[in-house]
Enzyme design. Structure first.
Site, PDB file in Angstrom:
ATOM      1  N   GLY B 308       0.827  -1.205   0.000  1.00 37.34           N
ATOM      2  CA  GLY B 308       0.000   0.000   0.000  1.00 37.34           C
ATOM      3  C   GLY B 308       0.858   1.250   0.000  1.00 37.34           C
ATOM      4  O   GLY B 308       1.943   1.283  -0.608  1.00 37.34           O
ATOM      5  N   SER B 309       0.406   2.250   0.740  1.00 44.62           N
ATOM      6  CA  SER B 309       1.023   3.579   0.620  1.00 44.62           C
ATOM      7  C   SER B 309       2.474   3.651   1.097  1.00 44.62           C
ATOM      8  O   SER B 309       3.166   4.621   0.755  1.00 44.62           O
ATOM      9  CB  SER B 309       0.183   4.588   1.401  1.00 44.62           C
ATOM     10  OG  SER B 309      -1.098   4.671   0.832  1.00 44.62           O
ATOM     11  N   VAL B 310       2.928   2.690   1.896  1.00 44.40           N
ATOM     12  CA  VAL B 310       4.336   2.772   2.315  1.00 44.40           C
ATOM     13  C   VAL B 310       5.278   2.581   1.133  1.00 44.40           C
ATOM     14  O   VAL B 310       6.479   2.847   1.238  1.00 44.40           O
ATOM     15  CB  VAL B 310       4.688   1.748   3.437  1.00 44.40           C
ATOM     16  CG1 VAL B 310       4.058   2.122   4.745  1.00 44.40           C
ATOM     17  CG2 VAL B 310       4.329   0.343   3.035  1.00 44.40           C
TER      18      VAL B 310
END
Lengths: 144, 629
Positions: B308-310
């Site tokens: 995801g966003s990491v």
């Protein structure tokens, strides 16, 4: 007949009756007796010596075994103590105990910058110099 | 006696003597022949037979090496334990060949009742074992040696004791998934115990001694010892305090959010050393029978997830490195964006905003990141992700480690670029993600993570392991720019990582919230993975902490679930590594001087207060005197 003549190989032959005056019976018997006694003494002494040495060896071997057992016991105990200390140092146990005692984590920790840094724990210097021992952790040095 | 008779007798004697001598020679020849046979021809066989008859050889176990944390605290060691066994033949009458019956040496019921409380077993259980049709049955394995000695002191018939090494883990479940464990027979089964079994396992030795009839040792007899060689001790990179903090926080976050699992990785920037690697739920290697095997996994290296966003900072790093954007480049970012027939949207609704990459990252904007990735291009993005170590095992070679997935060039469709740029369509382990951030924090140089600092031999010297492989994956400038953006993602309006902030330190990090992939394929509605990966201190990054929470209930955003956990672990790590806050760390001399000044000031104030008090008292006394007058 002399003692030397007796030791020479000879053939069997009829022997005439010895002349009493030519046979030093008394002198020869005494020497033999002395020799026999000396030999017996030596044999007995040797036997006693060997038995004594053997007994000493056995005694020392028993002592050595006892010492080996002691060393084994000490090593075993040391290993147990290492495990025990490690279990007592476990952060989880310390935290639990601290909470039991009503301690709370510090919210206002202050820090000091030490001018002298602590040496690395046992790592060899990059330049190949001597191994650096951590004074706080002798477990990683030869003193462990 | 006449002369004739004497000669005749002598001749006769001579003949007899010759005959006797011949007989003697014959017997001697036979004896010599036999001796030659024994001493020369069959010497080896007879020697072996003799040795076999009078000597006994015992294997001496080589002790297994210990496992220490980076500071020499013991994580695994071996102690001597007692194994209690029984010879069931002692509890039944024996019928001899001649038909006579020899009564049993012991009463199974009485022995069972005596042993049961000591072994913490039911008496029936013990009795059943004592009455088995066997020559040898275990009653208890690897119990405390003192208990064994206590049992032997009872002199129970048919009961014996063996000593054997037992592996113990003093910290219980501490680092259990990393260290692994050995089986009851000492076979390495999991984790580093298995990975480095060749180093840890000692070489057995032998003790050979002469024994008399009946098996007793002959004290002065020959005694040959080939001493066992103990295994080498393993010194890990783990810090026990950091590991404990990571495990505690992982367990707490599961409890707080009803999550299935939580994983934490703490890495030292530059060295690649793993300071902590926790997976929860965990297990106690001393009580394996009671534990679920699923808990044995070191999830940080065995479990894949869509990050995801990491992963967005890595996509931005790719854009910066390829020259597609600069930190000052701006994008007109709407909250919905259509690419390849699919619509991608930001989590929060907003109008079309003009944002820099830093602002896009701080708001974790999917649309903005996709726009950046479109400038980067598929090939550059893919190559950069691979360069960061995604899609391949890290080089740690931990048992069960997986490499993850980055789509191959022929698998990139119209939606692959936007999907991958925001952390979907790829899978990685938490360690890979932490290591990618560590590369950014390390000026763009990726270092393979390591778990073993070195080994310690009998001389007590730590022999360091070879330094891990390192390679540049982005330029120093790009790395610094992304780290700076990570710092800005922690502050300001709309920043998602505010709950990860630690007073006194500047932190950089990124939240992540990804929908879980379901076991049947596709995405599992309502199931999320919350993550946070960050570095500290921002000016000179020393530590990377990555937190992943699997399927939290209720709140599921990374900023709400993983960021607070990150804060706790990072704070504990900074303290454990003696990294002082940015505003502190005054030299000792200054502190002493300040303390001395404060003490002097206190004394002066105290003296002044006393003087005022004294003056007031004197004045009061004077007033009393006046009133009296």
């Amino acid at each position: 007949m002399s003692a030397v003549a007796l030791q020479q190989p000879r053939r069997l032959r009829a022997v005439e009756a010895p002349v009493a005056a030519d046979v030093p019976v008394v002198a020869s018997g005494r020497r033999t007796l002395v020799l026999a006694l000396a030999t017996s003494f030596l044999i007995v002494a040797a036997v006693f010596g060997i038995v004594g040495l053997n007994a000493m060896t056995a005694d020392l071997a028993v002592d050595a075994r006892a010492l080996e057992l002691q060393v084994g016991d000490a090593e075993r105990r040391y290993a147990e103590l290492v495990a025990e200390v490690a279990a007592k140092e476990d952060p989880g146990r310390i935290r639990e105990r601290a909470l039991e005692l009503g301690l709370v984590p510090s919210t206002a920790a202050r820090h000091l910058a030490l001018t002298r840094g602590l040496d690395a724990d046992g790592l060899r210097r990059p330049d190949g110099g001597p191994v650096i021992a951590d004074p706080l952790k002798p477990v990683l040095t030869q003193e462990r | 006696m006449s002369r004739w008779r004497l000669e005749d007798h002598a001749r006769l004697s001579l003949r007899r003597i010759r005959a006797a001598f011949a007989l003697f020679l014959l017997v001697s020849a036979l004896a010599v022949a036999q001796l030659v046979d024994i001493q020369v021809l069959s010497a080896a066989e007879h020697t072996e037979r003799g040795v076999r008859q009078r000597t006994r050889e015992i294997d001496l176990a080589g002790s297994r090496g210990r496992i220490y944390d980076r500071e020499g605290d013991v994580l695994a060691t071996s102690v001597t334990s007692a194994t209690i066994y029984a010879d069931p033949r002692s509890f039944v009458p024996e019928v001899r060949v001649d038909g006579r019956t020899v009564p049993a040496a012991g009463d199974a019921v009485r022995v069972a009742r005596t042993l049961a409380p000591l072994l913490e077993r039911d008496a029936d259980w013990v009795e059943e074992r004592l009455l088995r049709d066997a020559h040898f049955v275990y009653l208890a394995r690897q119990v405390d040696l003192r208990l064994g000695e206590e049992i032997m002191a009872l002199r129970l018939p048919g009961i014996g004791m063996l000593t054997e090494p037992k592996r113990v883990y003093p910290g219980g479940s501490l680092a259990a998934q990393v260290i692994g464990f050995t089986g009851i027979d000492g076979d390495a089964l999991q984790g580093l115990e298995a990975r480095h079994d060749d180093l840890l396992r000692g070489t057995p030795g032998t003790l050979r001694f002469e024994r008399a009839i009946g098996g007793l040792s002959i004290a002065p007899g020959t005694r040959e010892v080939a001493p066992p060689v103990p295994g080498r001790d393993l010194v890990l990179t783990l810090d026990r305090d950091i590991q404990f903090a990571a495990e505690r926080v992982a367990s707490e976050v599961i409890e707080r959010h009803g999550a299935q699992a939580a994983t934490v990785v703490v890495l030292e920037v530059g060295s690649g050393e793993i300071l902590g690697m926790a997976s929860a739920p965990t297990f106690d290697p001393s009580a394996l029978r009671d534990e679920e095997q699923a808990f044995w996994r070191n999830r940080a290296v065995t479990d894949l997830f869509e990050p995801g966003s990491v992963q967005k900072p890595l996509a931005i790093a790719a854009a910066l490195e390829s020259g597609a954007i600069t930190p000052a480049t701006t994008f007109e970012v709407p909250d919905r964006y259509r690419v390849g027939g699919s619509t991608f949207s930001d989590v929060s609704k907003h109008g079309t905003e003009t944002w820099t990459p830093s602002e896009i990252l701080a708001r974790s904007s999917n649309v903005g990141t996709i726009m950046i990735a479109q400038r980067t291009g598929e090939e550059a993005l893919r190559d950069q992700l691979l360069a960061f170590g995604l899609g391949a095992p890290t080089g740690l070679r931990f048992p069960g480690e997986v490499g993850g997935h980055v789509p191959a060039p022929d698998q990139w469709w119209a939606t692959t670029l936007p999907t991958v740029s925001i952390g979907y369509g790829t899978s990685s382990t938490l360690l890979q993600m932490a290591n990618a951030y560590a590369a950014l924090a390390n000026g763009g140089v990726l270092v393979d993570p390591v778990l073993v600092r070195g080994t310690v031999g009998a001389d007590g010297t730590l022999e360091a392991t070879a330094p891990p492989a390192a390679r540049r994956v982005v330029s120093e400038v790009t790395a610094a720019q992304v780290i700076d953006m990570l710092g800005q993602a922690m502050d300001g309006d709309g920043a998602t990582g505010t709950r990860a902030r630690i007073p006194g330190y500047r932190i950089g990090g990124k939240t992540g919230t990804a929908i879980k992939v379901s076991a049947s394929g596709g995405y599992a509605e309502g199931e999320y993975v919350s993550t946070f990966v960050g570095v500290a201190p921002l000016e000179d990054p020393r530590i990377v902490v990555a937190v992943m929470v699997d399927d939290p209930q209720g709140d599921y955003y990374g900023g709400l679930v993983a960021a607070p956990a990150f804060r706790e672990v990072m704070h504990a790590s900074l303290l454990a590594r003696r990294i002082v806050p940015d505003s502190e760390g005054q030299p000792l001399a200054q502190v002493v001087e300040a303390t001395r000044d404060a003490a002097a000031e206190y004394e002066a104030m105290r003296a002044a207060a006393l003087a005022v008090e004294r003056a007031a008292a004197e004045q009061a006394a004077a007033e009393r005197d006046t009133a009296g007058d």
